[in-house]
Design a protein around this motif. Structure first.
Motif, short mmCIF file in Angstrom:
data_model
loop_
_atom_site.label_atom_id
_atom_site.label_comp_id
_atom_site.label_asym_id
_atom_site.label_seq_id
_atom_site.Cartn_x
_atom_site.Cartn_y
_atom_site.Cartn_z
N PHE A 237 26.25 1.01 17.32
CA PHE A 237 26.96 0.42 16.19
C PHE A 237 27.19 -1.07 16.41
CE2 PHE A 237 28.56 4.72 14.78
CZ PHE A 237 28.07 4.62 13.49
N ALA A 238 27.50 -1.44 17.67
CA ALA A 238 27.79 -2.84 17.98
C ALA A 238 26.59 -3.74 17.73
CB ALA A 238 28.25 -2.97 19.43
N THR A 239 25.38 -3.21 17.96
CA THR A 239 24.18 -4.04 17.75
C THR A 239 23.94 -4.32 16.27
OG1 THR A 239 22.69 -2.13 17.62
CG2 THR A 239 23.10 -3.06 19.82
N CYS A 240 24.55 -3.52 15.40
CA CYS A 240 24.34 -3.68 13.94
C CYS A 240 25.52 -4.35 13.24
CB CYS A 240 24.12 -2.31 13.30
SG CYS A 240 22.71 -1.41 13.92
N ALA A 241 26.67 -4.41 13.90
CA ALA A 241 27.89 -4.86 13.23
C ALA A 241 27.77 -6.28 12.69
CB ALA A 241 29.07 -4.76 14.19
N SER A 242 27.23 -7.19 13.49
CA SER A 242 27.14 -8.59 13.06
C SER A 242 26.23 -8.73 11.85
CB SER A 242 26.60 -9.45 14.22
OG SER A 242 27.45 -9.39 15.34
#
Length: 308
Positions: A237-242
């Motif tokens: 999820f963190a890789t897509c949040a930005s």
């Protein structure tokens, strides 16, 4: 109508922020500060991606190209807007207005499709990681970037050609740059066909990317939810949040600006919305990717460490 020389108007002036005359100095300072941060932030992203080998991956190549495109996008409109806050009624020729509109449209659409390419990159990375390096090869990345710029240039040619073949009877543009609808309002003749062209083009360059990004994230989320490890899900999820944050703001502003019913907003509301997508959105890109993305933050730390 016959008493007018339909080719008489060859120069325009911007109404700009004349309705906020008593606040123009404050607006100039605020916009200048935001613009400076935008230029600096995007320049930092381009520099860090180019110099740090850890970021030489498709995702960050797309990010650096987007940062460069966002910088050019702001250069098309913001300097003249700042100049207009200091000295009102500065004329702009019809040719210069057409040129400004052309690059504004081309770069805005290019940014829309670059964000779509970044969404596809995240889809491949999460849903098909074993084939990532094969699918997202250098050739594919170049094709995606060329496709984004090609669509932007083609749509800009269609829009600018359809608008600047019209006769103009008025010269005051109710905006701070040559945007499509404010310029259309200056025409002497019925612009229904032009408005339909604008709506079709706007729908295509907003709804198609939004649809593709939506499908990508549906597949991404379904894949992430099948990951058994909570830590693995969090990292995915963190890789897509930005990217998702930038997408929501970017497409949200574009949809409100260009797909809303005609004359729904006042001039003041339209100006505020235009400030959002010409100043705030380009600033959002470096801020979000600098604060929310661990790899970019690590690269910045390494760059700072090398220079101390």
């Amino acid at each position: 109508m016959q008493g007018h020389n339909l080719t008489e108007v060859t120069q325009f002036v911007f109404l700009g922020f004349s309705r906020f005359r008593e606040h123009q100095t404050i607006l100039f300072v605020v916009f200048l500060i935001l613009y400076t941060f935008t230029l600096a932030g995007n320049a930092i992203i381009v520099t860090v991606v180019c110099t740090d080998r850890h970021l030489h991956t498709p995702m960050y190549v797309f990010l650096s190209v987007l940062a460069g495109s966002e910088t050019a996008y702001t250069l098309v409109t913001i300097p003249r807007m700042l100049s207009g806050l200091l000295a009102q009624n500065q004329p702009i020729s019809s040719a210069s207005c057409a040129t400004q509109m052309f690059f504004f449209i081309a770069l805005a659409i290019n940014n829309c499709f670059l964000l779509t390419a970044m969404g596809y990159d995240r889809y491949v990375a999460i849903c098909d990681p074993l084939r990532y390096t094969v699918v997202m090869s250098k050739r594919v990345c170049v094709q995606l970037m060329c496709g984004a710029s090609g669509i932007g240039l083609a749509m800009a040619v269609v829009q600018v050609t359809s608008i600047f073949t019209l006769p103009f009877c008025h010269r005051v543009i109710g905006h701070f740059f040559c945007d499509i609808l404010p310029v259309l309002k200056l025409s002497c003749i019925d612009t229904t066909v032009n408005e339909i062209i604008n709506f079709v083009v706007s729908s295509f360059v907003i709804l198609v990317p939004v649809g593709l990004v939506f499908v990508s994230y549906v597949l991404i989320i379904s894949t992430i939810l099948r990951i058994r490890s909570a830590q693995g899900r969090k990292k995915a999820f963190a890789t897509c949040a930005s990217h998702l944050t930038v997408v929501i703001v970017h497409y949200g502003c574009a949809s409100i600006a260009y797909l809303k019913p005609k004359s729904e907003n006042s001039i003041e509301q339209d100006l505020l919305l235009s400030v959002t997508y010409t100043i705030i959105t380009p600033l959002l890109n470096p801020v979000v990717y600098s604060l929310r993305n661990k790899e970019v933050k690590d690269a910045l730390c390494r760059a700072v460490g090398r220079n101390i």
